[in-house]
Design a protein around this motif. Structure first.
Motif, PDB file in Angstrom:
ATOM      1  N   THR A  64       0.816  -1.209   0.000  1.00 26.41           N
ATOM      2  CA  THR A  64       0.000   0.000   0.000  1.00 26.41           C
ATOM      3  C   THR A  64       0.850   1.259   0.000  1.00 26.41           C
ATOM      4  N   ILE A  65       1.907   1.294   0.811  1.00 28.35           N
ATOM      5  CA  ILE A  65       2.723   2.499   0.916  1.00 28.35           C
ATOM      6  C   ILE A  65       3.607   2.687  -0.315  1.00 28.35           C
ATOM      7  N   ASP A  66       4.041   1.581  -0.958  1.00 29.17           N
ATOM      8  CA  ASP A  66       4.879   1.688  -2.156  1.00 29.17           C
ATOM      9  C   ASP A  66       4.076   2.049  -3.395  1.00 29.17           C
ATOM     10  N   LEU A  67       2.764   1.892  -3.312  1.00 28.27           N
ATOM     11  CA  LEU A  67       1.911   2.133  -4.472  1.00 28.27           C
ATOM     12  C   LEU A  67       2.026   3.578  -4.961  1.00 28.27           C
ATOM     13  N   GLN A  68       2.251   4.509  -4.038  1.00 29.47           N
ATOM     14  CA  GLN A  68       2.320   5.915  -4.438  1.00 29.47           C
ATOM     15  C   GLN A  68       3.505   6.209  -5.347  1.00 29.47           C
ATOM     16  N   TRP A  69       4.528   5.324  -5.370  1.00 29.86           N
ATOM     17  CA  TRP A  69       5.684   5.573  -6.231  1.00 29.86           C
ATOM     18  C   TRP A  69       5.343   5.436  -7.705  1.00 29.86           C
ATOM     19  N   ILE A  70       4.247   4.775  -8.024  1.00 35.30           N
ATOM     20  CA  ILE A  70       3.797   4.738  -9.420  1.00 35.30           C
ATOM     21  C   ILE A  70       3.434   6.150  -9.868  1.00 35.30           C
ATOM     22  N   VAL A  71       2.888   6.919  -8.945  1.00 37.59           N
ATOM     23  CA  VAL A  71       2.578   8.321  -9.225  1.00 37.59           C
ATOM     24  C   VAL A  71       3.804   9.194  -9.037  1.00 37.59           C
ATOM     25  N   ASN A  72       4.506   9.023  -7.924  1.00 34.78           N
ATOM     26  CA  ASN A  72       5.599   9.933  -7.590  1.00 34.78           C
ATOM     27  C   ASN A  72       6.862   9.723  -8.414  1.00 34.78           C
ATOM     28  N   ALA A  73       7.092   8.532  -8.946  1.00 35.40           N
ATOM     29  CA  ALA A  73       8.233   8.352  -9.844  1.00 35.40           C
ATOM     30  C   ALA A  73       8.083   9.259 -11.057  1.00 35.40           C
ATOM     31  N   TYR A  74       6.858   9.435 -11.491  1.00 34.41           N
ATOM     32  CA  TYR A  74       6.549  10.326 -12.611  1.00 34.41           C
ATOM     33  C   TYR A  74       6.651  11.788 -12.181  1.00 34.41           C
ATOM     34  N   THR A  75       5.981  12.138 -11.085  1.00 30.13           N
ATOM     35  CA  THR A  75       5.901  13.548 -10.722  1.00 30.13           C
ATOM     36  C   THR A  75       7.229  14.108 -10.224  1.00 30.13           C
ATOM     37  N   VAL A  76       8.036  13.296  -9.547  1.00 31.43           N
ATOM     38  CA  VAL A  76       9.321  13.803  -9.031  1.00 31.43           C
ATOM     39  C   VAL A  76      10.284  14.105 -10.175  1.00 31.43           C
ATOM     40  N   THR A  77      10.441  13.181 -11.119  1.00 30.14           N
ATOM     41  CA  THR A  77      11.333  13.455 -12.256  1.00 30.14           C
ATOM     42  C   THR A  77      10.757  14.554 -13.129  1.00 30.14           C
ATOM     43  N   PHE A  78       9.448  14.579 -13.257  1.00 28.61           N
ATOM     44  CA  PHE A  78       8.775  15.654 -13.986  1.00 28.61           C
ATOM     45  C   PHE A  78       9.133  17.000 -13.378  1.00 28.61           C
ATOM     46  N   ALA A  79       8.953  17.128 -12.075  1.00 32.28           N
ATOM     47  CA  ALA A  79       9.226  18.394 -11.401  1.00 32.28           C
ATOM     48  C   ALA A  79      10.703  18.752 -11.440  1.00 32.28           C
ATOM     49  N   GLY A  80      11.564  17.755 -11.204  1.00 27.62           N
ATOM     50  CA  GLY A  80      12.985  18.033 -11.099  1.00 27.62           C
ATOM     51  C   GLY A  80      13.620  18.504 -12.390  1.00 27.62           C
ATOM     52  N   PHE A  81      13.136  18.020 -13.526  1.00 22.92           N
ATOM     53  CA  PHE A  81      13.753  18.366 -14.804  1.00 22.92           C
ATOM     54  C   PHE A  81      12.950  19.376 -15.614  1.00 22.92           C
TER      55      PHE A  81
END
Length: 514
Positions: A64-81
């Motif tokens: 359950t807690i790792d599930l958010q990385w499907i969203v955040n892997a996208y949004t973090v690299t999106f935001a960072g670059f």
């Protein structure tokens, strides 16, 4: 007869309704449509996975807690670059970077659709986020470089904002349809044919332009440090659910993240010859205030969609398709309200619309936070969804207008990248913080009692209602910040631009407090 153009600026027709590309007049609505489709794809993929999360969790055995990385892997690299993408568009050509980003985004979508395990999917989503970071600022910069500042640009930004907002909200509907009728993989694979089609038309109908800069360098060190800092901060926040705030597993990544952000600021101020973010841009109240406001507003909105989707499926038992349909009224309202405010923002200014929209959305969130384990859609969810949609439709265009007002053409990509970055950083950090808060609340609500389906439903609802309440507070904070931090924008008469007599004069807004 077309107006003359510099090598860095496309040539507009005298009526301002078309643009010359390779000797042919291309209507501006077609250029706008192409870049808006690109932006729609980018924003869609922030939310399209939400409805499919339970299916992905089961198929690839996510916790359950790792599930958010499907969203955040996208949004973090999106935001960072995003900042790097915005500067690249100015330096190397907006159409060229638009196509590079779209090509990378499309290829990563194909890779993600074929994922066989957690690491594969998260990696594909991270690469997809990088492609989106290259693509997204190019879409907004093409608009700001093509449309004259004033009513024409405001209308174009209204369409862009409406499409972007609809993409974020429509992700739930489209994700539900694809997951139910096909399978979860199609939430990613659907980008492939669309991306290829847009690439084919963009090469012919999108104008090329560059900023009038004296260098052609990118600040790779800056992009790396800010992205690493964001990843470390989000990672530290996520780990609070397992280890608690006082543990080394939490504060070490947080310290590393903050340190990397500090290094990024130092590099921008003292080291880089061509900084990714020249800190002088924050002297503008419009830019500085707009980024703070958009961080708060979208941190609340994007995070709440994640939990609303999980509530509909995991508590109320909706199918992915039914959950997607539940968001349809909100999607339509956001798009319609954004069009209304695009016509109003030039007359009343951004601040009243942002404040009013934030208050209405916050009211909807407060109402929605009263959900229970057996709530009715019609009485407990539909009306709050409508209020949230009206409010978001009212603030999404004004905050974009405010955050880019008065920015020189040479900094158009930088300003748009900053806005997109702040929006997505808000989504990433907001989701990480609220996901751990929801999980903690759910665990506390269950206690040591037997985890029957009824008790789990009640405990999950407790967690979701608490974070939705926090999202409402963030919306209120964003509305208040808009009145305190943003300048007042008023219409100004047409001003002749002496720096380039070959270009027709364009109206500039009067900006107070810059």
């Amino acid at each position: 007869m077309s107006s003359a153009a510099t090598p860095s600026m496309p040539a507009l027709s005298e009526d301002g309704k078309s643009i010359e590309i390779a000797g042919k007049q291309v209507p501006l609505w077609l250029v706008l449509a192409i870049v808006c489709i690109g932006q729609f794809m980018v924003v869609l993929d922030v939310s399209i996975v939400n409805v499919a999360l339970p299916s992905i969790k089961k198929a690839l055995k996510f916790s359950t807690i790792d599930l958010q990385w499907i969203v955040n892997a996208y949004t973090v690299t999106f935001a960072g670059f995003l900042l790097l993408g915005g500067r690249a568009a100015d330096l190397f050509g907006r159409r060229r970077i638009f196509m590079v980003g779209l090509g990378l985004f499309t290829a990563a979508s194909l890779l993600g659709g074929a994922a066989q395990n957690q690491a594969w999917l998260i990696t594909a989503r991270a690469v997809q986020g990088f492609g989106a970071a290259v693509l997204a600022p190019a879409t907004l910069t093409i608009i700001t470089a093509t449309f004259a500042e004033g009513p024409s640009r405001a209308k174009a930004l209204g369409v862009w904002s409406a499409v972007a907002s609809a993409g974020a909200s429509a992700g739930s509907l489209l994700g539900g349809i694809l997951t139910d009728l096909l399978n979860w993989r199609w939430i990613l694979l659907v980008n492939v044919p669309i991306g290829l089609a847009v690439l084919a038309v963009a090469i012919r109908f999108v104008p090329e332009s560059k900023a009038d800069l004296t260098h052609r360098h990118l600040d790779a060190l800056g992009a790396t440090t800010i992205t690493g800092g964001l990843v470390a901060i989000v990672w530290g926040i996520v780990r609070t659910e397992t280890y608690g705030w006082g543990s080394a597993q939490v504060y070490v990544p947080l310290i590393i993240g903050v340190a990397l952000v500090g290094v990024f600021l130092y590099v921008q101020a003292r080291v880089s010859k061509a900084p990714l973010v020249p800190l002088r841009i924050f002297r503008s109240r419009s830019v500085a205030g707009g980024n703070v406001v958009i961080f708060l507003l979208f941190g609340a909105m994007f995070s709440s969609w994640y939990f609303e989707t999980l509530y509909l499926q995991q508590v109320l038992g909706y199918s992915p398709l039914k959950a997607g349909l539940a968001f349809l009224p909100q999607t339509v309202i956001i798009a319609g309200a954004a069009q209304i405010t695009a016509r109003m923002v030039g007359r009343v200014g951004p601040r009243p619309l942002i404040l009013g929209g934030a208050l209405v959305s916050a009211g909807g969130m407060f109402w929605l936070s009263r959900i229970g384990a057996h709530s009715s859609y019609e009485t407990a969810i539909l009306v709050p969804f409508i209020l949230i949609g009206i409010g978001m439709g009212f603030f999404v265009t004004p905050v974009t207008v405010a955050g880019t007002a008065g920015v020189p053409r040479t900094d158009a990509g930088l300003a748009s990248g900053l806005l997109n970055s702040s929006r997505t950083v808000g989504a990433s950090i907001g989701l990480a913080a609220l996901a751990t808060l929801a999980a903690s609340r759910t665990t506390h609500a269950l206690g040591h009692a037997a985890a029957t389906s009824a008790r789990v439903a009640v405990a999950l609802t407790d967690g979701y209602s608490e974070v939705i309440l926090v999202a409402a507070i963030l919306l209120l904070a964003g509305g208040i910040a808009s009145m305190l931090l943003l300048p007042s924008l008023k219409p100004a008469p047409l001003v002749t631009q002496a720096h380039d007599p070959a270009v027709e004069p364009r109206p500039e807004p009067a900006i107070e407090g810059v």
